[in-house]
Design a protein around this motif. Structure first.
Motif, PDB file in Angstrom:
ATOM      1  N   CYS A 124     -62.103  80.322   2.086  1.00  0.00           N
ATOM      2  CA  CYS A 124     -61.302  79.440   2.926  1.00  0.00           C
ATOM      3  C   CYS A 124     -59.955  79.187   2.268  1.00  0.00           C
ATOM      4  CB  CYS A 124     -62.046  78.117   3.144  1.00  0.00           C
ATOM      5  SG  CYS A 124     -61.252  76.986   4.308  1.00  0.00           S
ATOM      6  N   LEU A 125     -58.918  79.176   3.063  1.00  0.00           N
ATOM      7  CA  LEU A 125     -57.570  78.836   2.616  1.00  0.00           C
ATOM      8  C   LEU A 125     -57.352  77.350   2.874  1.00  0.00           C
ATOM      9  CD1 LEU A 125     -54.761  79.949   1.624  1.00  0.00           C
ATOM     10  CD2 LEU A 125     -54.155  80.142   4.044  1.00  0.00           C
ATOM     11  N   ILE A 126     -57.042  76.597   1.828  1.00  0.00           N
ATOM     12  CA  ILE A 126     -56.831  75.156   1.985  1.00  0.00           C
ATOM     13  C   ILE A 126     -55.430  74.792   1.509  1.00  0.00           C
ATOM     14  CG2 ILE A 126     -59.261  74.552   1.821  1.00  0.00           C
ATOM     15  CD1 ILE A 126     -58.913  73.879  -1.060  1.00  0.00           C
ATOM     16  N   GLN A 127     -54.876  73.787   2.149  1.00  0.00           N
ATOM     17  CA  GLN A 127     -53.478  73.426   1.908  1.00  0.00           C
ATOM     18  C   GLN A 127     -53.393  71.958   1.529  1.00  0.00           C
ATOM     19  OE1 GLN A 127     -50.255  72.895   5.167  1.00  0.00           O
ATOM     20  NE2 GLN A 127     -50.064  75.029   4.505  1.00  0.00           N
ATOM     21  N   GLN A 128     -52.581  71.668   0.551  1.00  0.00           N
ATOM     22  CA  GLN A 128     -52.297  70.282   0.192  1.00  0.00           C
ATOM     23  C   GLN A 128     -50.790  70.090   0.094  1.00  0.00           C
ATOM     24  OE1 GLN A 128     -53.817  70.969  -4.190  1.00  0.00           O
ATOM     25  NE2 GLN A 128     -52.643  69.071  -4.121  1.00  0.00           N
ATOM     26  N   MET A 129     -50.334  68.949   0.537  1.00  0.00           N
ATOM     27  CA  MET A 129     -48.903  68.661   0.501  1.00  0.00           C
ATOM     28  C   MET A 129     -48.553  67.973  -0.809  1.00  0.00           C
ATOM     29  SD  MET A 129     -47.815  69.939   3.277  1.00  0.00           S
ATOM     30  CE  MET A 129     -46.133  69.337   3.158  1.00  0.00           C
ATOM     31  N   ASP A 130     -47.486  68.415  -1.420  1.00  0.00           N
ATOM     32  CA  ASP A 130     -47.001  67.745  -2.627  1.00  0.00           C
ATOM     33  C   ASP A 130     -46.496  66.351  -2.264  1.00  0.00           C
ATOM     34  OD1 ASP A 130     -47.630  69.890  -4.156  1.00  0.00           O
ATOM     35  OD2 ASP A 130     -45.609  70.752  -4.138  1.00  0.00           O
ATOM     36  N   ASN A 131     -46.507  65.481  -3.249  1.00  0.00           N
ATOM     37  CA  ASN A 131     -46.073  64.112  -3.005  1.00  0.00           C
ATOM     38  C   ASN A 131     -44.566  64.004  -2.758  1.00  0.00           C
ATOM     39  OD1 ASN A 131     -48.687  63.132  -3.321  1.00  0.00           O
ATOM     40  ND2 ASN A 131     -48.454  62.968  -5.549  1.00  0.00           N
ATOM     41  N   GLU A 164     -63.604  70.077   2.866  1.00  0.00           N
ATOM     42  CA  GLU A 164     -62.771  68.906   3.158  1.00  0.00           C
ATOM     43  C   GLU A 164     -62.730  67.961   1.968  1.00  0.00           C
ATOM     44  OE1 GLU A 164     -60.774  68.181   5.778  1.00  0.00           O
ATOM     45  OE2 GLU A 164     -61.160  70.279   6.283  1.00  0.00           O
ATOM     46  N   GLU A 165     -63.878  67.733   1.335  1.00  0.00           N
ATOM     47  CA  GLU A 165     -63.917  66.868   0.165  1.00  0.00           C
ATOM     48  C   GLU A 165     -63.210  67.520  -1.015  1.00  0.00           C
ATOM     49  OE1 GLU A 165     -64.700  63.614  -2.255  1.00  0.00           O
ATOM     50  OE2 GLU A 165     -64.823  63.831  -0.065  1.00  0.00           O
ATOM     51  N   LEU A 166     -63.300  68.848  -1.100  1.00  0.00           N
ATOM     52  CA  LEU A 166     -62.626  69.561  -2.184  1.00  0.00           C
ATOM     53  C   LEU A 166     -61.118  69.373  -2.120  1.00  0.00           C
ATOM     54  CD1 LEU A 166     -62.718  71.522  -4.589  1.00  0.00           C
ATOM     55  CD2 LEU A 166     -62.677  73.417  -2.933  1.00  0.00           C
ATOM     56  N   LYS A 167     -60.576  69.304  -0.916  1.00  0.00           N
ATOM     57  CA  LYS A 167     -59.134  69.096  -0.771  1.00  0.00           C
ATOM     58  C   LYS A 167     -58.700  67.822  -1.487  1.00  0.00           C
ATOM     59  CE  LYS A 167     -58.556  71.322   3.759  1.00  0.00           C
ATOM     60  NZ  LYS A 167     -58.129  71.108   5.162  1.00  0.00           N
ATOM     61  N   THR A 168     -59.480  66.767  -1.292  1.00  0.00           N
ATOM     62  CA  THR A 168     -59.138  65.492  -1.923  1.00  0.00           C
ATOM     63  C   THR A 168     -59.210  65.591  -3.445  1.00  0.00           C
ATOM     64  OG1 THR A 168     -59.994  64.293  -0.002  1.00  0.00           O
ATOM     65  CG2 THR A 168     -59.739  63.046  -2.061  1.00  0.00           C
ATOM     66  N   ILE A 170     -58.851  68.271  -5.320  1.00  0.00           N
ATOM     67  CA  ILE A 170     -57.738  69.074  -5.827  1.00  0.00           C
ATOM     68  C   ILE A 170     -56.452  68.259  -5.833  1.00  0.00           C
ATOM     69  CG2 ILE A 170     -56.257  71.064  -5.318  1.00  0.00           C
ATOM     70  CD1 ILE A 170     -58.714  72.553  -4.351  1.00  0.00           C
ATOM     71  N   GLN A 171     -56.291  67.414  -4.819  1.00  0.00           N
ATOM     72  CA  GLN A 171     -55.076  66.618  -4.690  1.00  0.00           C
ATOM     73  C   GLN A 171     -54.977  65.560  -5.786  1.00  0.00           C
ATOM     74  OE1 GLN A 171     -52.753  66.939  -2.017  1.00  0.00           O
ATOM     75  NE2 GLN A 171     -51.432  65.461  -3.060  1.00  0.00           N
TER      76      GLN A 171
END
Length: 386
Positions: A124-131, A164-168, A170-171
Motif C-alpha cells: 500500500c502507498l501511504i501519504q503523510q503531510m509535512d507540518n 490507517e493506524e500506521l499512518k499516525t 509514522i507521522q
C-alpha cells in the motif's frame, strides 16, 4: 450481492484442503511473515536519497535501481538482507506501471529466494503531510508478506484498517518504540484474531455467529484488551455489513439496539468466556461445528474462507426468501413455501427480522411478512438461549 467465494477444496495458503466430508487434509509448515517499509518519492534518485537520509529514521539509503523517475529508500524490514532487494525490485516494477493508489491496498504473489516459495504480498502507498505549510507530501510504501496471494486477499479490509493506524505512527511516532513494533505485529493483529476466537470459544462460537448476523450488541467484561479487539474484529468480519443494503443494515442495527434484552454480555471473570442473554439457532450451530472440527489444525486463512462461506450462505438464503415473498404477494402456495423455508432453513429468526426491516415500506410485501410472523408465532423458531 456477494460474489461467489472460492471452494474450500482449493488451496488458500499453500495447503491442499478437502471439505466434501467435513475434513481438511493439510501439510504442516510454519507460516512465515515479514514486513518492509520504504520511503517513496518521485522526481529523481539523488533527491530521494538525500531526503530519505535526512528525514527517515533508520533509513539505509538503499534505493531502487536507476531507470525510473522515482526512488524507494528502505526504512525498516525484517526480511533477510539478501532478500530485501528482490522485494524492492518487485515493488519498483509495480510503481513503474502506475499500479498503486494512495490508501488502497493491493495483494499480489511475490517470489523470493528466501524463503524459497511464492508468498502473498499486501502492499500500500501511504501519504503523510509535512507540518510545514506548502511542503511536499512524504509518501511511504509498506509491504506485508506471508501466506499466499489468495489467502492474504481475504484479509484486505483488515490490513487496510491496520494501515490507517500506521499512518499516525509514522507521522508522530519513533521508529524503535512505535513503528517497528507495530509493523512486526501485523500478522498477529490482523490475520490471527479469527483463529484465536475459534480456539477460545469453541462450541460457544455459535452465539457469536448469531450476534454478528443479527447485529446484536455484544459487551465484554473482565477481558484483556487483545481479547476485546479480537471479539470486535470477529463480529465485524462475520457480519453482513457491506453485503446488504445500507438502509436495511442501519434499520436493523437500530431495531436490535432498542431490544435491550438482546444485548449479549461476554464475561471473562473465570478466565473463560461466559455468555449472558446469548441466542443461537441451528444454522449458526451447524457452522460452529464446521469451524471447530479443524480449529486445532486449521490455518488462519482457512478460517477466514469458512467465515466468507458462512456469510455467502446467509445471503443466499435471504435472497431465496425475498424471491419467495415476491411470489407470495399473488400466490397462497408460495406463501406456504415461504413458511416452510423459514421453518427449515435453521436461520429463520434472523432472516424474518431482516426482510421485515427491508420491506417495511412496501405494503404488499409487508402484509406477506406480517402473515408469516403470525404463523411463526404460533409455533416459534427453534432458537437456543445460553
Amino acid at each position: 450481492m456477494l460474489a461467489a467465494q472460492s471452494s474450500l477444496a482449493e488451496s488458500i495458503d499453500g495447503d491442499e484442503l478437502r471439505s466434501e466430508d467435513g475434513e481438511e487434509r493439510r501439510t504442516e509448515k510454519p507460516t512465515a511473515n515479514y514486513y518492509c517499509l520504504y520511503v517513496y518519492q518521485a522526481g529523481g534518485i539523488s533527491q530521494c536519497s538525500e531526503n530519505a537520509n535526512e528525514g527517515s529514521p533508520g533509513s539505509s539509503g538503499a534505493d531502487s535501481p536507476p531507470g525510473d523517475d522515482f526512488s524507494l529508500s528502505l526504512v525498516d524490514t525484517n526480511l533477510p538482507a539478501e532478500t530485501e532487494p528482490e522485494l524492492r525490485n518487485f515493488m519498483a516494477k509495480r510503481l513503474s506501471r502506475g499500479a498503486m493508489f494512495e490508501g488502497m491496498g493491493n495483494v499480489a504473489s511475490v517470489d523470493l529466494s528466501y524463503p524459497e516459495c511464492s508468498l502473498g504480498c499486501y502492499y500500500c502507498l501511504i501519504q503523510q503531510m509535512d507540518n510545514e505549510p506548502g511542503s511536499q507530501a512524504l509518501e511511504h510504501v509498506v509491504c506485508f508478506i506471508g501466506g499466499s496471494e489468495k489467502g492474504l486477499d481475504l484479509f484486505r479490509l483488515e490490513l487496510d484498517r491496520y494501515i490507517e493506524e500506521l499512518k499516525t505512527k509514522i507521522q508522530t511516532g519513533n521508529l524503535d518504540s512505535d513503528i517497528r513494533p507495530y509493523l512486526s505485529s501485523w500478522f498477529e493483529d490482523s490475520i490471527l484474531p479469527i483463529q484465536r476466537i475459534v480456539t477460545l470459544f469453541q462450541e460457544k462460537l455459535a452465539y457469536l455467529l448469531h450476534a454478528a448476523l443479527s447485529y446484536t450488541t455484544v459487551e465484554m467484561t473482565n477481558s484483556d484488551e487483545r481479547t476485546k479487539n479480537d471479539i470486535s474484529s470477529f463480529l465485524s468480519s462475520a457480519s453482513l455489513q457491506g453485503l446488504v443494503q445500507e438502509g436495511t443494515m442501519t434499520s436493523l442495527c437500530i431495531a436490535m439496539t432498542e431490544r435491550q434484552h438482546h444485548t449479549v454480555t461476554v464475561d471473562f471473570r473465570e478466565g473463560q468466556p461466559e455468555l449472558l442473554n446469548a441466542v443461537s439457532n441451528r444454522f449458526c450451530e451447524d457452522w460452529m461445528q464446521f469451524f471447530i472440527n479443524s480449529y486445532d489444525g486449521g490455518s488462519p486463512f482457512l478460517f477466514r474462507q469458512k467465515l466468507e462461506n458462512f456469510k455467502l450462505k446467509a445471503i443466499q438464503d435471504m435472497n431465496n426468501l425475498k424471491r419467495l415473498i415476491r411470489q407470495a404477494e399473488s400466490s397462497h402456495h408460495a406463501l406456504f413455501r415461504c413458511y416452510n423455508f423459514l421453518k427449515n432453513c435453521g436461520n429463520g429468526d434472523i432472516l424474518l427480522q431482516m426482510v421485515k426491516v427491508e420491506h417495511s415500506e412496501m405494503p404488499e410485501a409487508s402484509s406477506v411478512v406480517a402473515v408469516l410472523e403470525e404463523f411463526i408465532q404460533e409455533e416459534g423458531f427453534s432458537v437456543h438461549n445460553c
